[in-house]
Design a protein around this motif. Structure first.
Motif: not given
Length: 307
Positions: A122-123, A130-132, A264-265, A269-270
């Motif tokens: 994940v770059d 991702l967070a919010i 989890e998200i 993505v990874a």
């Protein structure tokens, strides 16, 4: 010294400026992150738009800007555990993320003051989105709990939260009908949604598209999707909003996401199972233009600031 976006008065993008400020130092239990990318969200400009809203978030002048960040740990305070200099991390730092450095609690569990390890693969620009939005999407899906056999009407499906919510619903096995402009149809199809134009007559268009009916709905913009869902017979308990309060309908936000939802998200993505479309990337010096684009609500996907 370090660059940071700051404001001396509350208002629109015009109040933002890039300044040279003293670099913050990690205190006991804290880590300092050299920020490489910051992701923008509607809450960034909403909470700095006026003094009353800012006060509800505990902000005072002069204030920083932006909340989601990604970067590399470069300083570890006394007693801080779990991180070492050189670790790639992402997370949230409330209204101070668009800056060269942020300081957060190493053990932070509050969404506005936290760091998480960035998974391999994940770059940083992606991690900074991702967070919010990821947490908010997860929280909204938890309300309606979509699964195989469900058809979910998703309002504002192409926005920053929508790109996560559509894909998470599809991964759960649901069919997704996403609202958007006519020009966003191909973009929505790329996420896995069946596009439908928003505006007057939405319920009729959805009815024609979903012969077996709609079983759940998430309104990521206002209340138009709520109204359409109710007209289509969806029960209030299977409708969710994130940007409006509607009697009888549950509202969700990132703070209500289940523990572990963000990890989890990031893992999805990874693993290449969830992608994050980045609509545009701006250098920090062009923060005003970036916020104007984000506030217009027509960007497809996320907007990232390159620090």
């Amino acid at each position: 010294m370090s660059k940071a976006v700051q404001l001396d008065s509350f208002g629109g993008p015009e109040v933002l400026s890039v300044r040279e400020v003293p670099a913050p130092q990690a205190g006991p239990g804290q880590i300092r992150v050299r920020v490489t990318a910051a992701g923008l969200n509607p809450m960034d400009w909403i909470m700095t738009a006026d003094a009353d809203t800012a006060a509800r978030f505990g902000l005072s002048l002069p204030a920083g800007f932006g909340t989601d960040y990604a970067g590399v740990v470069d300083q570890v305070g006394d007693g801080a555990t779990g991180f070492a200099a050189g670790d790639r991390v992402f997370g949230s730092a409330l209204s101070r993320a668009v800056a060269g450095f942020v300081v957060v609690d190493a053990a932070g569990s509050v969404a506005a003051n936290e760091a998480h390890r960035t998974p391999d693969g994940v770059d940083d620009p992606t991690a900074a989105t991702l967070a919010i939005a990821g947490r908010t999407a997860a929280a909204a899906l938890a309300v309606v709990s979509p699964g195989p056999g469900d058809t979910v009407l998703m309002g504002g499906a192409g926005g920053g939260v929508g790109v996560f919510a559509v894909q998470l619903a599809r991964l759960a096995g649901a069919r997704v009908i996403g609202t958007g402009s006519a020009t966003s149809a191909d973009f929505l199809r790329g996420l896995g949604a069946e596009p439908v134009a928003y505006g007057d007559g939405l319920a009729d268009r959805v009815r024609a598209l979903a012969g077996d009916g709609v079983t759940a709905a998430i309104d990521l913009h206002a209340t138009e999707t709520v109204d359409a869902a109710r007209a289509l017979g969806v029960e209030d308990k299977r409708i969710c909003t994130i940007a409006a309060q509607v009697d009888g309908v549950m509202a969700a936000n990132g703070a209500s996401a289940a523990p572990g939802a963000l990890a989890e998200i990031a893992g999805l993505v990874a693993a290449g199972r969830l992608r994050v479309p980045i609509a545009a990337t701006f250098p920090i010096e062009e923060i005003c233009a970036a916020v104007e684009l984000q506030a217009g609500r027509h960007a497809r996907g996320k907007i990232v600031i390159d620090i």
